[in-house]
Scaffold this motif. Structure first.
Motif, mmCIF file in Angstrom:
data_model
loop_
_atom_site.group_PDB
_atom_site.id
_atom_site.type_symbol
_atom_site.label_atom_id
_atom_site.label_comp_id
_atom_site.label_asym_id
_atom_site.label_seq_id
_atom_site.Cartn_x
_atom_site.Cartn_y
_atom_site.Cartn_z
ATOM 1 N N SER A 79 0.797 -1.228 0.000
ATOM 2 C CA SER A 79 0.000 0.000 0.000
ATOM 3 C C SER A 79 0.831 1.280 0.000
ATOM 4 O O SER A 79 0.289 2.359 0.202
ATOM 5 C CB SER A 79 -0.924 0.005 1.228
ATOM 6 N N THR A 80 2.129 1.176 -0.221
ATOM 7 C CA THR A 80 2.978 2.366 -0.221
ATOM 8 C C THR A 80 2.814 3.115 -1.540
ATOM 9 O O THR A 80 3.060 2.560 -2.610
ATOM 10 C CB THR A 80 4.458 1.988 -0.010
ATOM 11 N N SER A 81 2.396 4.369 -1.456
ATOM 12 C CA SER A 81 2.105 5.151 -2.657
ATOM 13 C C SER A 81 3.382 5.546 -3.389
ATOM 14 O O SER A 81 4.480 5.533 -2.813
ATOM 15 C CB SER A 81 1.329 6.413 -2.277
ATOM 16 N N GLU A 82 3.226 5.918 -4.650
ATOM 17 C CA GLU A 82 4.378 6.352 -5.448
ATOM 18 C C GLU A 82 5.019 7.608 -4.858
ATOM 19 O O GLU A 82 6.239 7.746 -4.879
ATOM 20 C CB GLU A 82 3.945 6.607 -6.897
ATOM 21 N N SER A 83 4.198 8.502 -4.346
ATOM 22 C CA SER A 83 4.769 9.727 -3.754
ATOM 23 C C SER A 83 5.578 9.409 -2.504
ATOM 24 O O SER A 83 6.642 9.997 -2.272
ATOM 25 C CB SER A 83 3.653 10.718 -3.419
ATOM 26 N N ARG A 84 5.112 8.440 -1.715
ATOM 27 C CA ARG A 84 5.874 8.062 -0.519
ATOM 28 C C ARG A 84 7.145 7.314 -0.906
ATOM 29 O O ARG A 84 8.195 7.501 -0.288
ATOM 30 C CB ARG A 84 5.014 7.218 0.415
ATOM 31 N N LEU A 85 7.075 6.487 -1.936
ATOM 32 C CA LEU A 85 8.276 5.793 -2.414
ATOM 33 C C LEU A 85 9.325 6.800 -2.890
ATOM 34 O O LEU A 85 10.520 6.635 -2.619
ATOM 35 C CB LEU A 85 7.914 4.833 -3.546
ATOM 36 N N ALA A 86 8.873 7.848 -3.588
ATOM 37 C CA ALA A 86 9.806 8.879 -4.052
ATOM 38 C C ALA A 86 10.444 9.592 -2.865
ATOM 39 O O ALA A 86 11.648 9.892 -2.873
ATOM 40 C CB ALA A 86 9.078 9.877 -4.953
ATOM 41 N N ALA A 87 9.652 9.853 -1.834
ATOM 42 C CA ALA A 87 10.186 10.511 -0.644
ATOM 43 C C ALA A 87 11.185 9.608 0.076
ATOM 44 O O ALA A 87 12.221 10.069 0.579
ATOM 45 C CB ALA A 87 9.043 10.896 0.297
ATOM 46 N N LEU A 88 10.893 8.313 0.117
ATOM 47 C CA LEU A 88 11.823 7.358 0.738
ATOM 48 C C LEU A 88 13.126 7.294 -0.060
ATOM 49 O O LEU A 88 14.220 7.228 0.522
ATOM 50 C CB LEU A 88 11.179 5.972 0.823
ATOM 51 N N ASP A 89 13.010 7.301 -1.399
ATOM 52 C CA ASP A 89 14.217 7.329 -2.244
ATOM 53 C C ASP A 89 15.085 8.536 -1.916
ATOM 54 O O ASP A 89 16.320 8.428 -1.804
ATOM 55 C CB ASP A 89 13.811 7.390 -3.723
ATOM 56 N N TYR A 107 6.068 3.918 7.901
ATOM 57 C CA TYR A 107 4.871 3.387 8.555
ATOM 58 C C TYR A 107 3.770 4.421 8.762
ATOM 59 O O TYR A 107 2.798 4.143 9.450
ATOM 60 C CB TYR A 107 5.267 2.760 9.901
ATOM 61 N N GLU A 108 3.903 5.583 8.138
ATOM 62 C CA GLU A 108 2.876 6.609 8.290
ATOM 63 C C GLU A 108 1.515 6.113 7.818
ATOM 64 O O GLU A 108 0.479 6.461 8.386
ATOM 65 C CB GLU A 108 3.255 7.870 7.517
ATOM 66 N N SER A 109 1.506 5.299 6.778
ATOM 67 C CA SER A 109 0.234 4.836 6.223
ATOM 68 C C SER A 109 -0.503 3.882 7.156
ATOM 69 O O SER A 109 -1.688 3.595 6.941
ATOM 70 C CB SER A 109 0.465 4.154 4.871
ATOM 71 N N CYS A 110 0.172 3.390 8.196
ATOM 72 C CA CYS A 110 -0.505 2.506 9.153
ATOM 73 C C CYS A 110 -1.583 3.249 9.931
ATOM 74 O O CYS A 110 -2.527 2.647 10.433
ATOM 75 C CB CYS A 110 0.504 1.915 10.145
ATOM 76 N N GLY A 111 -1.410 4.575 10.056
ATOM 77 C CA GLY A 111 -2.372 5.359 10.814
ATOM 78 C C GLY A 111 -2.342 5.059 12.296
ATOM 79 O O GLY A 111 -3.336 5.260 13.007
ATOM 80 N N ASN A 112 -1.204 4.594 12.793
ATOM 81 C CA ASN A 112 -1.068 4.213 14.203
ATOM 82 C C ASN A 112 -0.048 5.133 14.850
ATOM 83 O O ASN A 112 1.163 4.967 14.677
ATOM 84 C CB ASN A 112 -0.642 2.741 14.307
ATOM 85 N N GLU A 113 -0.516 6.103 15.618
ATOM 86 C CA GLU A 113 0.373 7.086 16.220
ATOM 87 C C GLU A 113 1.325 6.441 17.229
ATOM 88 O O GLU A 113 2.479 6.855 17.362
ATOM 89 C CB GLU A 113 -0.444 8.177 16.918
#
Length: 233
Positions: free
Chosen positions: A115-125, A146-152
């Motif tokens: 579920s990792t979006s392309e924008s998040r993958l680019a940021a990780l790169d 792990y931001e997409s987990c929605g678990n603070e």
């Protein structure tokens, strides 16, 4: 406010917050009001509030008053660091922390692999590239994963463990890993996420932590032969 058996003033202030359903950022009753509500002395209230401030449960804003805090897990950092540094088995205690972090991150990276979006993958790169010169990029990388987990709570734990590890990392001596190896390990994680391959992502994360644990094992072997901070006999 009724007093329950065995409760301290500190406990009763926490109970008051819950009873009144006060949310983080909400103003607390004033000191005189707490004295009246709790039937406690000024000194007892002040000591309890200071203790709760240290735990992040209340926040004192000088000139404005006392407010309900957010109880960030950051307050646990000094205790964890002290636990690792103070014991005779300090390197072993650090290994325990790393193992907990590995279990947490290996499970989580498999969860977000699909579920990792392309924008998040680019940021990780971009963060992987920045690791060559910026240690903070490493912390940001593990948080962003792990931001997409929605678990603070997860995000706070990841940050807490990362910060404590890097505070006590000097116990291990000078790092032997080359930066290009560290960068490559993180790049494998991103590549696996881009392929939406949960198994490969978990294997890449385990490989990353394997390098860390090997360094800890070398330090532990040296600790047995020579106490940390001591000189060879």
């Amino acid at each position: 406010m009724a007093r329950r058996n065995g409760e301290t003033v500190q406990d009763r202030i926490v109970a008051l917050i819950h009873d009144r359903q006060l949310q983080p950022g909400a103003p607390m009753p004033t000191e005189p009001q707490l004295m009246d509500l709790l039937g406690a002395s000024r000194n007892s209230v002040r000591e309890a509030v200071r203790a709760l401030q240290a735990l992040g449960i209340v926040e004192i804003r000088h000139g404005f008053g006392t407010f309900v805090g957010r109880a960030s897990l950051d307050v646990l950092g000094p205790s964890l660091e002290f636990r690792i540094r103070s014991g005779p088995q300090s390197v072993r205690a650090l290994q325990d922390l790393v193992e907990v972090r590995e279990m947490l991150e290996t499970a989580l990276v498999g969860r977000v692999a699909g579920s990792t979006s392309e924008s998040r993958l680019a940021a990780l790169d971009a963060l992987v590239t920045a690791m060559q010169t910026d240690l903070e990029a490493d912390r940001a990388f593990h948080g962003l994963l792990y931001e997409s987990c929605g678990n603070e709570l997860v995000l706070q734990l990841i940050t807490l463990f990362w910060q404590v590890y890097h505070q006590v990392e000097p116990l291990l001596g000078a790092p032997e890993e080359r930066m290009d190896v560290i960068v490559a390990n993180h790049r494998r994680i991103v590549d696996a996420l881009r392929a939406r391959d949960a198994v490969a992502a978990q294997e890449a994360m385990q490989r990353h932590f394997r390098d860390v644990k090997e360094r800890i094992a070398r330090a532990e072997a040296g600790q047995v032969a020579t106490p940390l901070g001591g000189e060879a006999a």
